[in-house]
Design a protein around this motif. Structure first.
Motif, PDB file in Angstrom:
ATOM      1  N   GLN A   1       5.650  15.341  25.548  1.00 30.45           N
ATOM      2  CA  GLN A   1       6.430  16.075  26.539  1.00 30.45           C
ATOM      3  C   GLN A   1       6.741  17.477  26.025  1.00 30.45           C
ATOM      4  OE1 GLN A   1       9.770  14.103  28.240  1.00 30.45           O
ATOM      5  NE2 GLN A   1       8.773  12.116  28.241  1.00 30.45           N
ATOM      6  N   SER A   2       6.882  18.401  26.955  1.00 28.48           N
ATOM      7  CA  SER A   2       7.190  19.785  26.594  1.00 28.48           C
ATOM      8  C   SER A   2       8.653  19.925  26.196  1.00 28.48           C
ATOM      9  CB  SER A   2       6.895  20.715  27.773  1.00 28.48           C
ATOM     10  OG  SER A   2       7.818  20.467  28.812  1.00 28.48           O
ATOM     11  N   VAL A   3       8.943  21.000  25.501  1.00 26.03           N
ATOM     12  CA  VAL A   3      10.333  21.262  25.103  1.00 26.03           C
ATOM     13  C   VAL A   3      11.197  21.457  26.351  1.00 26.03           C
ATOM     14  CG1 VAL A   3      10.084  23.772  24.804  1.00 26.03           C
ATOM     15  CG2 VAL A   3      11.786  22.546  23.479  1.00 26.03           C
ATOM     16  N   GLN A   4      10.617  22.064  27.398  1.00 30.24           N
ATOM     17  CA  GLN A   4      11.371  22.269  28.633  1.00 30.24           C
ATOM     18  C   GLN A   4      11.803  20.940  29.251  1.00 30.24           C
ATOM     19  OE1 GLN A   4       8.478  23.744  27.799  1.00 30.24           O
ATOM     20  NE2 GLN A   4       8.199  25.706  28.820  1.00 30.24           N
ATOM     21  N   SER A   5      10.917  19.936  29.204  1.00 29.19           N
ATOM     22  CA  SER A   5      11.284  18.643  29.795  1.00 29.19           C
ATOM     23  C   SER A   5      12.401  17.973  28.999  1.00 29.19           C
ATOM     24  CB  SER A   5      10.066  17.727  29.906  1.00 29.19           C
ATOM     25  OG  SER A   5       9.602  17.339  28.644  1.00 29.19           O
ATOM     26  N   TYR A   6      12.387  18.154  27.681  1.00 29.02           N
ATOM     27  CA  TYR A   6      13.476  17.595  26.863  1.00 29.02           C
ATOM     28  C   TYR A   6      14.797  18.300  27.145  1.00 29.02           C
ATOM     29  CZ  TYR A   6      10.817  14.308  24.099  1.00 29.02           C
ATOM     30  OH  TYR A   6      10.088  13.221  23.714  1.00 29.02           O
ATOM     31  N   LEU A   7      14.753  19.590  27.364  1.00 29.12           N
ATOM     32  CA  LEU A   7      15.982  20.333  27.632  1.00 29.12           C
ATOM     33  C   LEU A   7      16.553  19.994  29.009  1.00 29.12           C
ATOM     34  CD1 LEU A   7      14.990  23.759  26.083  1.00 29.12           C
ATOM     35  CD2 LEU A   7      16.678  22.141  25.206  1.00 29.12           C
ATOM     36  N   LEU A   8      15.710  19.527  29.907  1.00 29.63           N
ATOM     37  CA  LEU A   8      16.154  19.162  31.249  1.00 29.63           C
ATOM     38  C   LEU A   8      16.739  17.752  31.304  1.00 29.63           C
ATOM     39  CD1 LEU A   8      16.233  20.282  34.110  1.00 29.63           C
ATOM     40  CD2 LEU A   8      13.946  19.364  34.466  1.00 29.63           C
ATOM     41  N   LYS A   9      16.362  16.902  30.378  1.00 28.33           N
ATOM     42  CA  LYS A   9      16.773  15.489  30.400  1.00 28.33           C
ATOM     43  C   LYS A   9      18.290  15.272  30.468  1.00 28.33           C
ATOM     44  CE  LYS A   9      12.760  13.130  28.560  1.00 28.33           C
ATOM     45  NZ  LYS A   9      12.371  12.600  29.846  1.00 28.33           N
ATOM     46  N   PRO A  10      19.101  15.960  29.658  1.00 26.42           N
ATOM     47  CA  PRO A  10      20.551  15.716  29.759  1.00 26.42           C
ATOM     48  C   PRO A  10      21.102  15.994  31.155  1.00 26.42           C
ATOM     49  CG  PRO A  10      20.054  16.893  27.747  1.00 26.42           C
ATOM     50  CD  PRO A  10      18.784  16.875  28.559  1.00 26.42           C
ATOM     51  N   PHE A  11      20.616  17.060  31.785  1.00 25.03           N
ATOM     52  CA  PHE A  11      21.070  17.389  33.134  1.00 25.03           C
ATOM     53  C   PHE A  11      20.636  16.298  34.116  1.00 25.03           C
ATOM     54  CE2 PHE A  11      20.525  19.586  37.234  1.00 25.03           C
ATOM     55  CZ  PHE A  11      21.840  19.985  37.427  1.00 25.03           C
ATOM     56  N   GLN A  12      19.382  15.863  34.013  1.00 20.96           N
ATOM     57  CA  GLN A  12      18.897  14.805  34.888  1.00 20.96           C
ATOM     58  C   GLN A  12      19.665  13.509  34.659  1.00 20.96           C
ATOM     59  OE1 GLN A  12      14.815  14.860  33.635  1.00 20.96           O
ATOM     60  NE2 GLN A  12      14.152  15.999  35.436  1.00 20.96           N
ATOM     61  N   ARG A  13      19.953  13.217  33.406  1.00 20.72           N
ATOM     62  CA  ARG A  13      20.620  11.959  33.068  1.00 20.72           C
ATOM     63  C   ARG A  13      22.015  11.906  33.693  1.00 20.72           C
ATOM     64  NH1 ARG A  13      19.677  11.364  27.491  1.00 20.72           N
ATOM     65  NH2 ARG A  13      17.770  10.348  28.155  1.00 20.72           N
ATOM     66  N   ILE A  14      22.790  12.971  33.527  1.00 20.88           N
ATOM     67  CA  ILE A  14      24.173  12.929  34.029  1.00 20.88           C
ATOM     68  C   ILE A  14      24.196  12.806  35.547  1.00 20.88           C
ATOM     69  CG2 ILE A  14      24.563  15.425  34.179  1.00 20.88           C
ATOM     70  CD1 ILE A  14      27.414  14.801  33.100  1.00 20.88           C
ATOM     71  N   THR A  15      23.229  13.388  36.232  1.00 20.79           N
ATOM     72  CA  THR A  15      23.219  13.282  37.695  1.00 20.79           C
ATOM     73  C   THR A  15      22.778  11.894  38.164  1.00 20.79           C
ATOM     74  OG1 THR A  15      20.988  14.207  37.807  1.00 20.79           O
ATOM     75  CG2 THR A  15      22.825  15.747  38.048  1.00 20.79           C
ATOM     76  N   ARG A  16      22.153  11.129  37.293  1.00 23.16           N
ATOM     77  CA  ARG A  16      21.740   9.768  37.657  1.00 23.16           C
ATOM     78  C   ARG A  16      22.839   8.729  37.426  1.00 23.16           C
ATOM     79  NH1 ARG A  16      15.985  10.390  34.825  1.00 23.16           N
ATOM     80  NH2 ARG A  16      14.946  11.536  36.473  1.00 23.16           N
ATOM     81  N   TYR A  17      23.810   9.036  36.598  1.00 24.05           N
ATOM     82  CA  TYR A  17      24.863   8.058  36.302  1.00 24.05           C
ATOM     83  C   TYR A  17      25.596   7.578  37.557  1.00 24.05           C
ATOM     84  CZ  TYR A  17      24.364   8.889  31.254  1.00 24.05           C
ATOM     85  OH  TYR A  17      23.889   8.969  29.978  1.00 24.05           O
ATOM     86  N   PRO A  18      26.005   8.464  38.477  1.00 16.88           N
ATOM     87  CA  PRO A  18      26.684   7.942  39.677  1.00 16.88           C
ATOM     88  C   PRO A  18      25.795   7.000  40.481  1.00 16.88           C
ATOM     89  CG  PRO A  18      27.011  10.308  39.491  1.00 16.88           C
ATOM     90  CD  PRO A  18      26.006   9.934  38.457  1.00 16.88           C
ATOM     91  N   LEU A  19      24.497   7.310  40.569  1.00 23.99           N
ATOM     92  CA  LEU A  19      23.572   6.435  41.307  1.00 23.99           C
ATOM     93  C   LEU A  19      23.482   5.062  40.641  1.00 23.99           C
ATOM     94  CD1 LEU A  19      20.702   9.051  41.801  1.00 23.99           C
ATOM     95  CD2 LEU A  19      22.458   8.406  43.458  1.00 23.99           C
ATOM     96  N   LEU A  20      23.373   5.075  39.337  1.00 24.01           N
ATOM     97  CA  LEU A  20      23.308   3.828  38.568  1.00 24.01           C
ATOM     98  C   LEU A  20      24.580   3.000  38.772  1.00 24.01           C
ATOM     99  CD1 LEU A  20      22.077   2.099  36.119  1.00 24.01           C
ATOM    100  CD2 LEU A  20      23.587   3.501  34.720  1.00 24.01           C
ATOM    101  N   LEU A  21      25.721   3.649  38.661  1.00 31.11           N
ATOM    102  CA  LEU A  21      26.996   2.939  38.794  1.00 31.11           C
ATOM    103  C   LEU A  21      27.197   2.391  40.209  1.00 31.11           C
ATOM    104  CD1 LEU A  21      29.201   5.345  36.659  1.00 31.11           C
ATOM    105  CD2 LEU A  21      28.592   2.982  36.085  1.00 31.11           C
ATOM    106  N   ARG A  22      26.799   3.160  41.227  1.00 29.69           N
ATOM    107  CA  ARG A  22      26.917   2.661  42.610  1.00 29.69           C
ATOM    108  C   ARG A  22      26.022   1.439  42.828  1.00 29.69           C
ATOM    109  NH1 ARG A  22      27.888   8.084  44.010  1.00 29.69           N
ATOM    110  NH2 ARG A  22      25.703   8.614  44.272  1.00 29.69           N
ATOM    111  N   GLU A  23      24.828   1.489  42.281  1.00 32.66           N
ATOM    112  CA  GLU A  23      23.910   0.357  42.403  1.00 32.66           C
ATOM    113  C   GLU A  23      24.466  -0.866  41.678  1.00 32.66           C
ATOM    114  OE1 GLU A  23      20.704  -1.337  44.148  1.00 32.66           O
ATOM    115  OE2 GLU A  23      21.420   0.714  44.467  1.00 32.66           O
ATOM    116  N   LEU A  24      25.051  -0.626  40.509  1.00 34.86           N
ATOM    117  CA  LEU A  24      25.648  -1.709  39.744  1.00 34.86           C
ATOM    118  C   LEU A  24      26.822  -2.329  40.509  1.00 34.86           C
ATOM    119  CD1 LEU A  24      25.274  -3.123  37.037  1.00 34.86           C
ATOM    120  CD2 LEU A  24      26.768  -1.423  36.004  1.00 34.86           C
ATOM    121  N   LEU A  25      27.658  -1.485  41.105  1.00 34.43           N
ATOM    122  CA  LEU A  25      28.794  -1.971  41.894  1.00 34.43           C
ATOM    123  C   LEU A  25      28.305  -2.788  43.095  1.00 34.43           C
ATOM    124  CD1 LEU A  25      31.831  -2.082  42.486  1.00 34.43           C
ATOM    125  CD2 LEU A  25      31.566   0.077  43.733  1.00 34.43           C
TER     126      LEU A  25
END
Length: 195
Positions: free
Chosen positions: A74-98
């Motif tokens: 993976q490119s360095v750009q994709s690694y730098l984007l991962k934290p941003f992508q991850r935090i935006t997925r947490y609400p989706l994950l938690l809603r699905e879990l609920l």
């Protein structure tokens, strides 16, 4: 990673006793640290692109790292984007879990609170990113403007709300019908007469 360790500890418990929501609630302060990271995403991407263009050694380093097995190609750009992508997925994950957690389970209330808390963090990160992007756009505009003494407010554009940029034609000689291309920048305060 503390979050992973805590989630793994919950995984070891019987399903009815797991409290994933409480894990996320306990991590809210840590998640707020994502705000400046997310806000600087655009600047980071631009810096990487500039370094790749201007610094041959940096480009070679990035290529070598990308070839390593540990980087999963993976490119360095994709690694730098991962934290941003991850935090935006947490609400989706938690809603699905609920949605899939039975009412009698201990985690229901914790998940509801976690969703609310993580949403606040994500909205804050998105707003900080939006404001930062707007500021960068305004600074870019300001660098293009020729300063004139009769319009000192043009050197303080960061104080105004940028709305839109588009190309226009300026009449240079009405009798001859001469025009020239120009950029038009709209700011809310100029349009509604506050400036």
């Amino acid at each position: 990673n503390r979050l992973l360790v805590m989630l793994n500890a919950e995984w070891e418990k019987p399903a009815k006793e797991q409290k994933v929501g409480d894990v996320f609630i306990s991590m809210l302060e840590d998640l707020k640290k994502y705000k400046p990271y997310c806000a600087n995403q655009v600047t980071t991407e631009e810096t990487i692109e500039r370094l790749l263009r201007e610094n041959k050694d940096f480009g070679l380093f990035v290529e070598e790292v990308q070839k390593m097995d540990e980087s999963n190609r993976q490119s360095v750009q994709s690694y730098l984007l991962k934290p941003f992508q991850r935090i935006t997925r947490y609400p989706l994950l938690l809603r699905e879990l609920l949605k899939n957690t039975p009412e009698g389970f201990a985690d229901v209330e914790g998940l509801k609170k976690a969703i609310e808390g993580v949403n606040i963090v994500v909205v804050g990160a998105n707003e900080t990113t939006r404001v930062n992007e707007q500021m960068l756009a305004i600074l870019e505009i300001q660098s293009k403007i020729v300063q004139c003494p009769e319009s000192p407010e043009l050197s303080h554009l960061h104080q105004y709300t940028f709305m839109e940029e588009f190309q226009a034609r300026e009449v240079t000689d009405a009798k001859k019908g001469s025009t020239r291309k120009c950029q038009l920048y709209l700011f809310k305060q100029f349009l509604d007469g506050r400036v």
